[in-house]
Design a protein around this motif. Structure first.
Motif, PDB file in Angstrom:
ATOM      1  N   LYS A  44       0.926  -0.949  -0.380  1.00 42.66           N
ATOM      2  CA  LYS A  44      -0.130  -0.254   0.050  1.00 42.66           C
ATOM      3  C   LYS A  44       1.187   1.213  -0.175  1.00 42.66           C
ATOM      4  N   LYS A  45       0.593   2.194  -0.637  1.00 48.81           N
ATOM      5  CA  LYS A  45       1.349   3.825  -0.983  1.00 48.81           C
ATOM      6  C   LYS A  45       1.311   4.399   0.051  1.00 48.81           C
ATOM      7  N   ILE A  46       2.131   5.157   0.653  1.00 49.84           N
ATOM      8  CA  ILE A  46       2.185   5.723   1.484  1.00 49.84           C
ATOM      9  C   ILE A  46       1.819   7.112   1.465  1.00 49.84           C
ATOM     10  N   LYS A  47       1.121   8.418   2.026  1.00 45.90           N
ATOM     11  CA  LYS A  47       0.006   8.976   1.554  1.00 45.90           C
ATOM     12  C   LYS A  47       1.414  10.148   1.654  1.00 45.90           C
ATOM     13  N   LEU A  48       2.199  11.105   1.032  1.00 40.61           N
ATOM     14  CA  LEU A  48       2.712  12.072   1.369  1.00 40.61           C
ATOM     15  C   LEU A  48       1.406  13.638   0.820  1.00 40.61           C
ATOM     16  N   GLY A  49       1.763  14.533   2.145  1.00 42.02           N
ATOM     17  CA  GLY A  49       1.197  16.094   1.414  1.00 42.02           C
ATOM     18  C   GLY A  49       2.344  16.421   0.141  1.00 42.02           C
ATOM     19  N   ILE A  50       2.467  17.007  -0.609  1.00 33.48           N
ATOM     20  CA  ILE A  50       3.042  17.675  -1.499  1.00 33.48           C
ATOM     21  C   ILE A  50       3.097  19.442  -1.871  1.00 33.48           C
ATOM     22  N   SER A  51       3.586  20.269  -1.914  1.00 31.81           N
ATOM     23  CA  SER A  51       4.112  20.788  -2.856  1.00 31.81           C
ATOM     24  C   SER A  51       3.234  21.176  -4.328  1.00 31.81           C
ATOM     25  N   THR A  52       1.908  21.276  -4.823  1.00 33.27           N
ATOM     26  CA  THR A  52       1.685  21.235  -5.771  1.00 33.27           C
ATOM     27  C   THR A  52       2.481  21.227  -7.219  1.00 33.27           C
ATOM     28  N   CYS A  53       3.079  22.326  -7.414  1.00 30.75           N
ATOM     29  CA  CYS A  53       4.194  23.079  -8.203  1.00 30.75           C
ATOM     30  C   CYS A  53       5.466  21.632  -8.979  1.00 30.75           C
ATOM     31  N   LEU A  54       5.679  20.622  -7.466  1.00 31.50           N
ATOM     32  CA  LEU A  54       6.699  19.880  -7.555  1.00 31.50           C
ATOM     33  C   LEU A  54       6.316  18.835  -8.130  1.00 31.50           C
ATOM     34  N   GLY A  92       5.034  19.018 -11.082  1.00 29.82           N
ATOM     35  CA  GLY A  92       4.720  19.391 -12.745  1.00 29.82           C
ATOM     36  C   GLY A  92       3.263  20.700 -13.063  1.00 29.82           C
ATOM     37  N   GLU A  93       2.454  20.785 -12.364  1.00 24.82           N
ATOM     38  CA  GLU A  93       1.443  21.313 -12.438  1.00 24.82           C
ATOM     39  C   GLU A  93       1.985  22.605 -12.248  1.00 24.82           C
ATOM     40  N   ASN A  94       0.755  23.096 -13.480  1.00 24.59           N
ATOM     41  CA  ASN A  94       1.483  24.712 -13.901  1.00 24.59           C
ATOM     42  C   ASN A  94       0.512  25.476 -12.820  1.00 24.59           C
ATOM     43  N   VAL A  95       1.511  25.811 -11.167  1.00 21.75           N
ATOM     44  CA  VAL A  95       0.544  26.910 -11.096  1.00 21.75           C
ATOM     45  C   VAL A  95       1.115  27.924 -10.333  1.00 21.75           C
ATOM     46  N   ARG A  96       2.611  28.009 -10.779  1.00 21.86           N
ATOM     47  CA  ARG A  96       3.180  28.347 -10.255  1.00 21.86           C
ATOM     48  C   ARG A  96       2.744  30.143 -10.194  1.00 21.86           C
ATOM     49  N   TYR A  97       3.438  31.157  -9.837  1.00 26.83           N
ATOM     50  CA  TYR A  97       2.367  32.658  -9.959  1.00 26.83           C
ATOM     51  C   TYR A  97       2.576  32.958 -12.108  1.00 26.83           C
ATOM     52  N   VAL A 119      -2.848  28.911  -5.128  1.00 22.30           N
ATOM     53  CA  VAL A 119      -4.316  28.934  -5.648  1.00 22.30           C
ATOM     54  C   VAL A 119      -5.386  28.286  -4.986  1.00 22.30           C
ATOM     55  N   GLU A 120      -4.867  27.602  -3.728  1.00 28.33           N
ATOM     56  CA  GLU A 120      -6.250  27.034  -3.264  1.00 28.33           C
ATOM     57  C   GLU A 120      -6.438  28.717  -2.234  1.00 28.33           C
ATOM     58  N   CYS A 121      -6.118  29.312  -1.845  1.00 30.58           N
ATOM     59  CA  CYS A 121      -6.443  30.184  -1.388  1.00 30.58           C
ATOM     60  C   CYS A 121      -7.412  30.972  -2.006  1.00 30.58           C
ATOM     61  N   GLY A 122      -7.568  30.612  -3.532  1.00 28.14           N
ATOM     62  CA  GLY A 122      -8.556  31.495  -4.087  1.00 28.14           C
ATOM     63  C   GLY A 122      -7.566  32.672  -5.067  1.00 28.14           C
ATOM     64  N   LEU A 123      -5.814  31.921  -5.634  1.00 28.64           N
ATOM     65  CA  LEU A 123      -5.310  33.318  -6.205  1.00 28.64           C
ATOM     66  C   LEU A 123      -5.129  32.805  -7.453  1.00 28.64           C
ATOM     67  N   PRO A 124      -5.319  33.543  -8.384  1.00 29.19           N
ATOM     68  CA  PRO A 124      -5.092  33.017 -10.101  1.00 29.19           C
ATOM     69  C   PRO A 124      -4.211  32.527 -10.562  1.00 29.19           C
ATOM     70  N   VAL A 125      -3.886  31.657 -11.664  1.00 27.34           N
ATOM     71  CA  VAL A 125      -2.911  31.542 -11.918  1.00 27.34           C
ATOM     72  C   VAL A 125      -2.879  32.104 -13.649  1.00 27.34           C
ATOM     73  N   PRO A 126      -1.670  32.897 -14.264  1.00 25.39           N
ATOM     74  CA  PRO A 126      -0.448  33.221 -13.069  1.00 25.39           C
ATOM     75  C   PRO A 126      -0.587  34.543 -12.518  1.00 25.39           C
ATOM     76  N   ARG A 127      -0.002  34.909 -11.349  1.00 22.94           N
ATOM     77  CA  ARG A 127      -0.403  35.961 -10.583  1.00 22.94           C
ATOM     78  C   ARG A 127       0.001  37.069  -9.903  1.00 22.94           C
ATOM     79  N   GLU A 128       0.551  37.543  -8.891  1.00 22.91           N
ATOM     80  CA  GLU A 128       1.176  38.561  -8.912  1.00 22.91           C
ATOM     81  C   GLU A 128       2.589  38.141  -8.243  1.00 22.91           C
TER      82      GLU A 128
END
Ligand code: SF4
Length: 315
Positions: free
Chosen positions: A2-12, A14-19, A46-55
């Motif tokens: 069974k795989k280990i569940k880990l939280g991760i910063s989404t951009c790591l 490869g998701e295009n979520v950076r500013y 992104v999850e707190c409601g900011l757009p992509v791209p953003r300042e």
């Protein structure tokens, strides 16, 4: 497995979520560790409601209590981020995470040494990203690292060992809580614990010896806390060499003097960091199998994580 569940910063992942609309894909995390891990992605901005791209944003003010502020228009995002993060960490409880991998240097996700700017615009690398701080305060015992630190072979090995150990511990918790299950877990992890901290090894030994006198809930709670504290302390060649010598003692009767000499030399060479840990471990595993040594063959220390990760080839 069974795989280990880990939280991760989404951009790591490869998701295009950076500013800037980009990502920070890390191939070791996705392709190598990813074979054993189920990631739960979290992008605070992104999850707190900011757009992509953003300042883009940075931390400013007191490094202990910084504000999260956008660079160009100077909007203060602190309250928005904090109130979202406080809700999100509670929500993450249901995931049963065994750890979190943060994006380094981010004002939202960085776990240490994030730049905080003073009123003159000068940075000090003393901050913690807004979400990372709230996460680590809420889950003080969970293993956490950032992708930059995971490029260091020793930190990588330590982190992976901790998440695999926590997963095994969670499997014990998932069964009916019993002293017997705890004692079995402890017996299998004794040498692993010793390789991190002889002091914690002794404290845990005493705790387990008194197991019958301690209420079950308290016993599990105390054991878990000390276990996680022990594993936070890094192994060193000296501590590992001590464990290897201890294991060698189990073959006093079987090994010829030539074999003993060879094993001693290998342990000594490892202790002096001429060769990696995998070399003495392989030799001892060979003897464990050859002589079917019952105590050592149960020891997680000899096999704490998948060989394919090659983590002990570099420490
Ligand atoms: S560093 Fe954190 S906030 Fe920034 S894009 Fe990555 S996950 Fe999102």
């Amino acid at each position: 497995m069974k795989k280990i569940k880990l939280g991760i910063s989404t951009c790591l992942l490869g998701e295009n979520v950076r500013y800037d609309g980009g990502h920070k894909l890390d191939r070791f995390l996705t392709d190598t560790l990813g074979q054993y891990v189920e990631y739960v992605p979290v992008c605070p901005e992104v999850e707190c409601g900011l757009p992509v791209p953003r300042e883009s944003m940075h931390l400013e003010g007191d490094p202990e209590f910084p504000r999260l502020v956008t660079l160009r228009t100077k909007q203060d995002m602190t309250e928005r981020m904090v109130s979202w993060a406080k809700r999100r960490v509670v929500e993450l409880e249901k995931e049963g995470l065994c750890g979190f991998i943060f994006k380094s240097d981010s004002p939202s996700s960085g776990m240490e040494r994030v730049r905080v700017y003073n009123e003159k615009g000068m940075p000090v690398k003393k901050g913690v990203g807004m979400f990372a701080r709230i996460f680590m305060e809420y889950y003080p015992l969970l293993p956490v690292e950032d992708e930059g630190r995971l490029h260091d072979p020793k930190l990588r090995e330590n982190f992976v060992e901790r998440i695999f150990t926590l997963k095994r511990w969670r499997e014990v918790l998932a069964k009916k809580e019993s002293r017997g299950n705890l004692v079995d877990f402890h017996t299998q992890h004794k040498l692993l614990i010793l390789s991190h901290s002889p002091k914690h090894y002794q404290i845990m030994g005493k705790l387990v010896a008194q197991a019958k006198e301690i209420p079950l809930k308290d016993l599990f709670q105390q054991y878990q806390t000390i276990l996680m504290e022990a594993l936070l302390l890094k192994t060193t060649p000296k501590k590992n060499a001590n464990v290897l010598m201890h294991m060698m003692g189990y073959f006093k009767e079987q090994l010829s003097s030539d074999e003993k000499q060879e094993l001693l030399e290998v342990i000594d060479h490892y202790g002096q960091e001429y060769i990696p840990l995998i070399v003495p471990i392989t030799l001892i595993n060979h003897y464990v199998r050859k002589y079917d040594q019952p105590y050592l063959k149960e020891q997680v220390y000899l096999n704490p994580h998948p060989l394919e990760l090659q983590l002990r080839n570099h420490v």
